[in-house]
Motif scaffolding. Structure first.
Motif, PDB file in Angstrom:
ATOM      1  N   LEU A 346       0.841  -1.194   0.000  1.00 33.19           N
ATOM      2  CA  LEU A 346       0.000   0.000   0.000  1.00 33.19           C
ATOM      3  C   LEU A 346       0.877   1.246   0.000  1.00 33.19           C
ATOM      4  O   LEU A 346       1.661   1.467   0.932  1.00 33.19           O
ATOM      5  N   ASP A 347       0.748   2.049  -1.033  1.00 32.01           N
ATOM      6  CA  ASP A 347       1.506   3.299  -1.121  1.00 32.01           C
ATOM      7  C   ASP A 347       1.033   4.277  -0.046  1.00 32.01           C
ATOM      8  O   ASP A 347      -0.117   4.222   0.422  1.00 32.01           O
ATOM      9  N   LYS A 348       1.913   5.177   0.340  1.00 28.16           N
ATOM     10  CA  LYS A 348       1.584   6.166   1.375  1.00 28.16           C
ATOM     11  C   LYS A 348       0.348   6.968   0.985  1.00 28.16           C
ATOM     12  O   LYS A 348      -0.506   7.278   1.818  1.00 28.16           O
ATOM     13  N   SER A 349       0.236   7.324  -0.304  1.00 24.41           N
ATOM     14  CA  SER A 349      -0.918   8.110  -0.765  1.00 24.41           C
ATOM     15  C   SER A 349      -2.221   7.331  -0.599  1.00 24.41           C
ATOM     16  O   SER A 349      -3.273   7.903  -0.274  1.00 24.41           O
ATOM     17  N   PHE A 350      -2.155   6.013  -0.799  1.00 29.64           N
ATOM     18  CA  PHE A 350      -3.327   5.145  -0.627  1.00 29.64           C
ATOM     19  C   PHE A 350      -3.761   5.138   0.839  1.00 29.64           C
ATOM     20  O   PHE A 350      -4.944   5.297   1.153  1.00 29.64           O
ATOM     21  N   VAL A 351      -2.802   4.975   1.734  1.00 32.03           N
ATOM     22  CA  VAL A 351      -3.099   4.913   3.168  1.00 32.03           C
ATOM     23  C   VAL A 351      -3.658   6.245   3.664  1.00 32.03           C
ATOM     24  O   VAL A 351      -4.622   6.284   4.440  1.00 32.03           O
ATOM     25  N   GLU A 352      -3.060   7.363   3.195  1.00 34.05           N
ATOM     26  CA  GLU A 352      -3.535   8.685   3.628  1.00 34.05           C
ATOM     27  C   GLU A 352      -4.962   8.932   3.172  1.00 34.05           C
ATOM     28  O   GLU A 352      -5.796   9.466   3.918  1.00 34.05           O
ATOM     29  N   LYS A 353      -5.276   8.564   1.938  1.00 34.70           N
ATOM     30  CA  LYS A 353      -6.638   8.741   1.426  1.00 34.70           C
ATOM     31  C   LYS A 353      -7.610   7.852   2.191  1.00 34.70           C
ATOM     32  O   LYS A 353      -8.736   8.261   2.514  1.00 34.70           O
ATOM     33  N   LEU A 354      -7.158   6.654   2.507  1.00 32.56           N
ATOM     34  CA  LEU A 354      -7.987   5.693   3.237  1.00 32.56           C
ATOM     35  C   LEU A 354      -8.329   6.201   4.633  1.00 32.56           C
ATOM     36  O   LEU A 354      -9.489   6.185   5.068  1.00 32.56           O
ATOM     37  N   THR A 355      -7.320   6.666   5.354  1.00 29.19           N
ATOM     38  CA  THR A 355      -7.510   7.041   6.764  1.00 29.19           C
ATOM     39  C   THR A 355      -8.129   8.423   6.949  1.00 29.19           C
ATOM     40  O   THR A 355      -8.564   8.759   8.044  1.00 29.19           O
ATOM     41  N   SER A 356      -8.171   9.216   5.879  1.00 25.39           N
ATOM     42  CA  SER A 356      -8.779  10.547   5.993  1.00 25.39           C
ATOM     43  C   SER A 356     -10.258  10.555   5.603  1.00 25.39           C
ATOM     44  O   SER A 356     -10.934  11.575   5.732  1.00 25.39           O
TER      45      SER A 356
END
Length: 448
Positions: A346-356
């Motif tokens: 999971l790319d950092k951008s994916f995780v940030e979008k997911l958790t926000s």
């Protein structure tokens, strides 16, 4: 710590109980002390130390609140916050016992108890003294798991693990998509009825004309299409668990019919005059909040009390913090295996979008979004662009107006203040600006 090295204190106003407990523990522990009068507890604790205290929840008139167990639990906690306390409760006091867990009780057992169970409970507590930080384990579920490491889910697991072995009726509350059906199944799978039927009924899908025939069954010839006898869901679940989903959607007339069956514990199939006894453990679920259910123009209060011995609220995903990433890793791995793809990172951008994201559709929306991402992904890494949220959930109607009735406001205020003060009645009364007696009257009035 071994059981043989333990010192046990037992408090109960029933001489027979004390005698039975003394005989049970005498040859198994280092010392067992019994006491009939709870007002002697503090004196005993000032002179001796104990590893486990077994405390009854009801005594004869010493504290006129109906919450004697909680009262003496608080006194013990004030004197010694290290000792483990096991509460012994009657079946009807299970909801009170669940509240006691928040007050610091270590466990509770239901009368009549099994000797093996109480010895096991004491030994478990002694084992935990060697490992003070004990994580609540995820509840295993046939072929699946209820995952969660957040504090709100740990509270759900704690309630589930305590309530599941009992026959208490459970009401599961929570928004759509939070996993109420998984909690219901876990309650059954961890109960003494686990080898018996688990029957789910979606009440929201039953038309008024199908309600009685589906739940209570019918005899051949009861109506035009009744070509043979058929068991209803109550009879099919007898010996096991009946799960009534969307209980908040049934009419007042249907509620009255359901209440009669739950009170009498028998059903009368359509087209028959004969009654059929049923033995079920009842679990209900709804996405409607208790304040709305408490509106008698919508739902009968006597039915709420009947189905709500213990209440479990499943939190929305937006309140579960780190669980979002935990669930994401699980679903991505699951769908990668299902669609025969290589493991994803999971790319950092994916995780940030997911958790926000707020996930108005909760775990269900998360699950579908991740399944789509896995299917549509080009490589072995998931990026923000791979994560597309459901357009269905973006246009949810805002919540309706708050209930501004004076009684509701007073009840909610009392509940918040009492919880803030960890159940301390004196502090709560002082903060509310009323006497202890006045607060007790209101607690009784609102059944808090």
């Amino acid at each position: 710590m071994q059981l043989k090295d333990a010192r046990i204190l037992i408090i109960d106003d029933d001489t027979d109980v004390l005698t039975a407990m003394r005989l049970l523990f005498k040859a198994k522990v280092k010392e067992v002390v019994t006491e009939k009068k709870p007002d002697h507890i503090l004196s005993i604790l000032s002179k001796s130390s104990f590893d486990v205290i077994i405390l009854d929840m009801n005594f004869n008139g010493l504290v006129n609140t109906g919450n004697e167990g909680l009262f003496w639990l608080r006194k013990i906690r004030e004197a010694n916050d290290k000792v483990d306390v096991i509460l012994i409760t009657a079946y009807g006091d299970i909801d009170l016992a669940i509240r006691s867990l928040k007050e610091g009780a270590s466990d509770f057992l239901v009368k009549p108890w099994k000797n093996e169970k109480i010895l096991e409970s004491v030994q478990d507590l002694l084992n935990k003294k060697r490992s003070p930080k004990n994580a609540v384990r995820p509840v295993q579920l046939r072929g699946d798991r209820i995952l969660g490491e957040s504090d709100v889910m740990r509270n759900v697991f704690l309630k589930l693990q305590k309530v599941a072995p009992t026959d208490a009726n459970v009401l599961i509350l929570g928004e759509n998509g939070t996993g109420k059906d998984l909690i219901a199944r876990a309650l059954h799978d961890n109960s003494l009825r686990k080898d018996k039927p688990f029957v789910k009924v979606d009440l929201g899908a039953l038309t008024p004309s199908l309600f009685e025939s589906e739940l209570f069954g019918y005899k051949k010839g009861a109506f035009t299409d009744a070509r043979e006898d058929r068991k209803g869901r109550f009879e099919a679940a007898s010996g096991g668990t009946l799960f009534l989903d969307e209980i908040g959607n049934i009419s007042l007339q249907q509620q009255a019919r359901l209440l009669t069956v739950l009170q009498n514990r028998y059903i009368t199939p359509l087209g028959s005059n004969d009654t059929v006894p049923v033995d079920i453990r009842l679990i209900c679920a709804t996405n409607i909040g208790l304040p709305e259910l408490a509106d008698e123009s919508r739902f009968r209060k006597d039915l709420i009390y009947r189905i709500n011995t213990v209440e479990i609220t499943v939190p929305p995903l937006r309140e579960r913090g780190k669980d979002i990433r935990l669930l994401a890793d699980y679903f991505v791995q699951r769908y990668a295996e299902k669609y025969m793809k290589e493991p994803f990172s999971l790319d950092k951008s994916f995780v940030e979008k997911l958790t926000s994201y707020s996930f108005p559709g909760n775990v269900r929306e998360l699950q579908y979004a991740l399944e789509r991402a896995v299917i549509m992904a080009e490589g072995e890494t998931l990026y923000a662009d791979d994560l597309v949220f459901s357009p269905i959930e973006k246009y949810q109607q805002p919540e309706g107006p708050r209930d501004l009735k004076l009684e509701t406001i007073e009840k909610n205020t009392i509940l918040k203040v009492v919880e803030k003060n960890n159940g301390n009645i004196s502090k709560s009364a002082k903060e509310l600006g009323i006497t202890r007696a006045a607060l007790y009257r209101r607690l009784h009035k609102y059944d808090l």
